[in-house]
Write an enzyme that holds these catalytic residues in place. Structure first.
Site, short mmCIF file in Angstrom:
data_model
loop_
_atom_site.label_atom_id
_atom_site.label_comp_id
_atom_site.label_asym_id
_atom_site.label_seq_id
_atom_site.Cartn_x
_atom_site.Cartn_y
_atom_site.Cartn_z
N LYS A 10 2.45 95.13 54.72
CA LYS A 10 1.15 94.49 54.91
C LYS A 10 0.95 93.46 53.81
O LYS A 10 1.15 93.76 52.63
CB LYS A 10 0.02 95.53 54.86
CG LYS A 10 -1.29 95.07 55.48
CD LYS A 10 -1.21 95.09 57.00
CE LYS A 10 -2.60 95.01 57.64
NZ LYS A 10 -2.51 95.07 59.12
N THR A 55 1.14 99.48 59.55
CA THR A 55 0.72 98.56 58.48
C THR A 55 -0.76 98.71 58.17
O THR A 55 -1.18 98.44 57.03
CB THR A 55 1.04 97.10 58.85
OG1 THR A 55 0.28 96.70 59.99
CG2 THR A 55 2.52 96.92 59.13
N ARG A 174 6.11 59.34 27.72
CA ARG A 174 5.60 59.46 29.08
C ARG A 174 4.68 60.68 29.16
O ARG A 174 4.64 61.52 28.26
CB ARG A 174 6.74 59.65 30.08
CG ARG A 174 7.51 60.94 29.90
CD ARG A 174 8.46 61.22 31.04
NE ARG A 174 9.15 62.51 30.87
CZ ARG A 174 9.87 63.13 31.79
NH1 ARG A 174 10.03 62.54 32.98
NH2 ARG A 174 10.44 64.29 31.56
N GLN A 217 14.03 69.88 31.49
CA GLN A 217 15.05 70.91 31.35
C GLN A 217 15.04 71.53 29.96
O GLN A 217 15.12 72.76 29.80
CB GLN A 217 16.43 70.31 31.66
CG GLN A 217 16.69 70.02 33.11
CD GLN A 217 16.20 68.65 33.56
OE1 GLN A 217 15.37 68.03 32.90
NE2 GLN A 217 16.72 68.16 34.68
N HIS A 245 4.15 63.84 38.87
CA HIS A 245 4.43 62.54 38.28
C HIS A 245 3.16 61.73 38.05
O HIS A 245 2.22 61.79 38.86
CB HIS A 245 5.38 61.74 39.19
CG HIS A 245 6.75 62.34 39.30
ND1 HIS A 245 7.62 62.40 38.25
CD2 HIS A 245 7.37 62.93 40.35
CE1 HIS A 245 8.74 62.99 38.65
NE2 HIS A 245 8.61 63.31 39.92
#
Length: 281
Positions: A10, A55, A174, A217, A245
Site C-alpha cells: 500500500k 492492501t 557561476r 562532481q 541551471h
C-alpha cells in the site's frame, strides 16, 4: 513461463499525529509506502488469494501502529511496521517501509516559539527506508529529498574536453543550484536518529556553502566525505545533484554589460550528477 519476482503493498498512506509534551505539541505527518514479499506467487499464477494480506489491511496496520509507535524518529516507526508484518504473517519473507516526513515548522510569535502553532516549511523531506527480513536481518537508510540549495558564487566549470558540438563557455564564477537528494546507510543504530541526521545534513551543507566547487562532481564527493566523518554509525552515502541551471542573460543588444547579475533560472534540461561514497574499510 514463470513468475520471476513479485511484491505488493500500500502506498501514499498519510498519517498525522500530534506528539504532546505537556502544553507543547509537535506535528509528525508521514507518507508511508509499505511493501511485502513472500509466498504470494499463487495469487499471480493460480488466482489463489489465500495468503495475500489485503492492501486495505496494510493501510489499517499503518494507522494503528502510528497510534502506538509513531514518534519523533521515523526510522523506529519503520522498524515497528516491518517487524509487525513478519511476526503476524508467516507467509511474509520481507517487509519494506518507506516513510517521508512533512516539514512542519514551529511558529515564532512575539519572539517566542509557539507551543501548538506551525507553518509548512520547504518542500524538502526527510525520509527513511526500513527493510526487515525473516531471520532477523534489518537494513535502514535515512536521507533527504527535494532539498533546493544554491550558492551564488564560489563555483566554476572549466578544463573539460571540447569538440565541434561544444558551445558552453568555461567559467570560474557561476551559480550552483540543485534539488539535492541524499541517503545514508546505517551500519549501527545511533542514540537518536534525528540528532544524527541533523549532524549529517549540517556537515554536508557546510561543505556545499564553504568550499569552492570546481564541479558538482567534486562537491558530491566532498559532501559524502563530510557525512561519513560526521557520523560513525553510517557506512555509505548516496547522492544525486540535478542542476538547476541559471543562465546568464545576454544584455549586449541593449547596450548593457551583465556581470553575473541577471539570469534565467531553468531546470530543463538539467545535468544529473550522482555519486556514492563509502568508508575505506
Amino acid at each position: 513461463m514463470k513468475l520471476l519476482s513479485n511484491r505488493y503493498g500500500k502506498g501514499r498512506v498519510r498519517v498525522m499525529k500530534i506528539l504532546r509534551a505537556d502544553d507543547t505539541h509537535t506535528v509528525q505527518e508521514v507518507n508511508v509506502l509499505a511493501l511485502l514479499t513472500g509466498d504470494f506467487a499463487a495469487s499471480y499464477t493460480e488466482s489463489n488469494n489465500s495468503k495475500v494480506v489485503p492492501t486495505d489491511t496494510i493501510k489499517n496496520t499503518v494507522n494503528v501502529l502510528a497510534k502506538e509507535h509513531l514518534g519523533a524518529e521515523i526510522e523506529r516507526f519503520g522498524l515497528s511496521l516491518g517487524r509487525h508484518f513478519l511476526q503476524r504473517y508467516e507467509q511474509v519473507e520481507s517487509a519494506t517501509a518507506e516513510i517521508h516526513a512533512k516539514n512542519w515548522q514551529r511558529m515564532t510569535i512575539d519572539g517566542e516559539p509557539h507551543p501548538h502553532s506551525f507553518a509548512a516549511g520547504s518542500e524538502a523531506k526527510m525520509w527513511t527506508q526500513v527493510v526487515c527480513r525473516r531471520g532477523g536481518a534489518e537494513e535502514i537508510r535515512s536521507g533527504v529529498r527535494d532539498l533546493v540549495i544554491l550558492k551564488s558564487t564560489q563555483s566554476g566549470w572549466a578544463d573539460y574536453p571540447k569538440c565541434e558540438y561544444t558551445t558552453l563557455p568555461e567559467t570560474r564564477d557561476r551559480i550552483l543550484a540543485t534539488s539535492f537528494e541524499a541517503s545514508w546507510t546505517w551500519s549501527s543504530a545511533p542514540a537518536n536518529y534525528n540528532t544524527a541526521n541533523d549532524a549529517i545534513l549540517a556537515a554536508m551543507l557546510a561543505v556545499f556553502a564553504n568550499n569552492y566547487s570546481p564541479s558538482a562532481q567534486r562537491s558530491v564527493y566532498e559532501m559524502g566525505e563530510a557525512a561519513l566523518q560526521a557520523c560513525p554509525e553510517i557506512s555509505r552515502v548516496d547522492m544525486a545533484m540535478p542542476n538547476k541551471h541559471c543562465l546568464l542573460i545576454n544584455l549586449k543588444p541593449f547596450g548593457l554589460e551583465n556581470q553575473n547579475e541577471v539570469f534565467v533560472p531553468t531546470d530543463e534540461p538539467h545535468g544529473q550528477i550522482e555519486g556514492s561514497v563509502v568508508r575505506n574499510d
